[in-house]
Design a protein around this motif. Structure first.
Motif, mmCIF file in Angstrom:
data_model
loop_
_atom_site.group_PDB
_atom_site.id
_atom_site.type_symbol
_atom_site.label_atom_id
_atom_site.label_comp_id
_atom_site.label_asym_id
_atom_site.label_seq_id
_atom_site.Cartn_x
_atom_site.Cartn_y
_atom_site.Cartn_z
ATOM 1 N N SER A 187 -1.548 15.764 -7.285
ATOM 2 C CA SER A 187 -0.789 15.137 -8.368
ATOM 3 C C SER A 187 -0.001 13.918 -7.890
ATOM 4 O O SER A 187 0.370 13.078 -8.693
ATOM 5 C CB SER A 187 0.162 16.153 -9.002
ATOM 6 O OG SER A 187 1.046 16.674 -8.028
ATOM 7 N N GLY A 188 0.236 13.803 -6.599
ATOM 8 C CA GLY A 188 0.964 12.644 -6.099
ATOM 9 C C GLY A 188 0.937 12.558 -4.584
ATOM 10 O O GLY A 188 0.774 13.559 -3.887
ATOM 11 N N CYS A 213 0.834 -1.208 0.000
ATOM 12 C CA CYS A 213 0.000 0.000 0.000
ATOM 13 C C CYS A 213 0.866 1.255 0.000
ATOM 14 O O CYS A 213 0.594 2.224 -0.704
ATOM 15 C CB CYS A 213 -0.908 0.028 1.237
ATOM 16 S SG CYS A 213 -2.225 -1.205 1.259
ATOM 17 N N SER A 244 2.296 2.598 -3.252
ATOM 18 C CA SER A 244 1.348 3.121 -4.232
ATOM 19 C C SER A 244 1.792 4.502 -4.709
ATOM 20 O O SER A 244 2.237 5.338 -3.929
ATOM 21 C CB SER A 244 -0.046 3.222 -3.613
ATOM 22 O OG SER A 244 -0.925 3.897 -4.491
ATOM 23 N N THR A 245 1.654 4.741 -6.011
ATOM 24 C CA THR A 245 2.008 6.042 -6.586
ATOM 25 C C THR A 245 0.775 6.786 -7.090
ATOM 26 O O THR A 245 0.902 7.829 -7.722
ATOM 27 C CB THR A 245 3.003 5.853 -7.750
ATOM 28 O OG1 THR A 245 2.400 4.990 -8.729
ATOM 29 C CG2 THR A 245 4.307 5.264 -7.257
ATOM 30 N N ARG A 246 -0.389 6.248 -6.812
ATOM 31 C CA ARG A 246 -1.628 6.902 -7.252
ATOM 32 C C ARG A 246 -1.853 8.187 -6.465
ATOM 33 O O ARG A 246 -1.357 8.347 -5.351
ATOM 34 C CB ARG A 246 -2.821 5.966 -7.059
ATOM 35 C CG ARG A 246 -2.701 4.686 -7.832
ATOM 36 C CD ARG A 246 -3.887 3.788 -7.670
ATOM 37 N NE ARG A 246 -4.542 3.956 -6.381
ATOM 38 C CZ ARG A 246 -5.689 3.416 -6.062
ATOM 39 N NH1 ARG A 246 -6.317 2.670 -6.930
ATOM 40 N NH2 ARG A 246 -6.225 3.596 -4.881
ATOM 41 N N SER A 247 -2.659 9.071 -7.015
ATOM 42 C CA SER A 247 -2.934 10.331 -6.327
ATOM 43 C C SER A 247 -4.045 10.189 -5.291
ATOM 44 O O SER A 247 -4.280 11.104 -4.515
ATOM 45 C CB SER A 247 -3.306 11.421 -7.333
ATOM 46 O OG SER A 247 -4.463 11.048 -8.053
ATOM 47 N N PRO A 303 -4.872 4.113 -1.726
ATOM 48 C CA PRO A 303 -5.327 2.807 -2.202
ATOM 49 C C PRO A 303 -6.395 2.222 -1.288
ATOM 50 O O PRO A 303 -6.429 2.500 -0.087
ATOM 51 C CB PRO A 303 -4.057 1.957 -2.193
ATOM 52 C CG PRO A 303 -3.105 2.674 -1.307
ATOM 53 C CD PRO A 303 -3.484 4.109 -1.283
#
Length: 160
Positions: free
Chosen positions: A93-94, A67, A70-73, A76
């Motif tokens: 953005s990050g 988790c 994770s590089t999603r904005s 998760p």
């Protein structure tokens, strides 16, 4: 009112009462009983032993470390991560995560709770004023919950 009309009205009321009673009896006889046994599970609940707690702890640690990669904005799913960035950012953005302390697992039958973790999240994006913004959030109450399944291959977890 004539005698014939009185009998017709009385008969109609009696039919409605009997019909209502029949529906009520039918509904109450098909309703599930209050003392039902829960459906059987495919695997028995694991016995709480030091070894099983250690195995579940390792699985939870692996899940939470994934988790944190994770590089999603957006945070998760199934990771127990809540970031209150909505009031400070108009767009994200990050997000970078850093684990300072992993939550500690406690087993309760076929469920687990892992709490007491410390997670730091650094959020970058655009602030409400339109300027670039970076904020760091620290959670000292990081926790997750989930199910434990014992299979022929070993113990498996599913985090809620």
């Amino acid at each position: 009112m004539t005698r014939r009309r009185g009998w017709a009205i009385g008969t109609a009321v009696a039919v409605l009462l009997l019909g209502g009673a029949a529906v009520w009896i039918w509904q109450s006889s098909t309703a599930p009983s209050a003392v039902e046994t829960p459906p059987s599970r495919s695997s028995p609940a694991p016995k709480v032993t030091a070894a099983s707690i250690e195995q579940v702890q390792e699985l939870v640690d692996e899940h939470l470390e994934e988790c944190a990669r994770s590089t999603r904005s957006a945070p998760p799913e199934g990771c127990g991560i809540r970031i209150p960035w909505g009031t400070e950012f108009s767009a994200v953005s990050g997000v970078r995560y850093r684990i300072e302390k992993l939550p500690t697992v406690e087993l309760d039958g076929d469920e687990f709770t892992a709490d007491g973790g410390i997670l730091v999240a650094t959020v970058t994006g655009t602030g409400q004023d339109g300027a670039p913004r970076t904020e760091t959030y620290r959670s000292e109450t990081w926790a997750v919950r989930g199910d434990v399944d014992v299979t022929d291959e070993g113990i498996e977890i599913s985090v809620w």
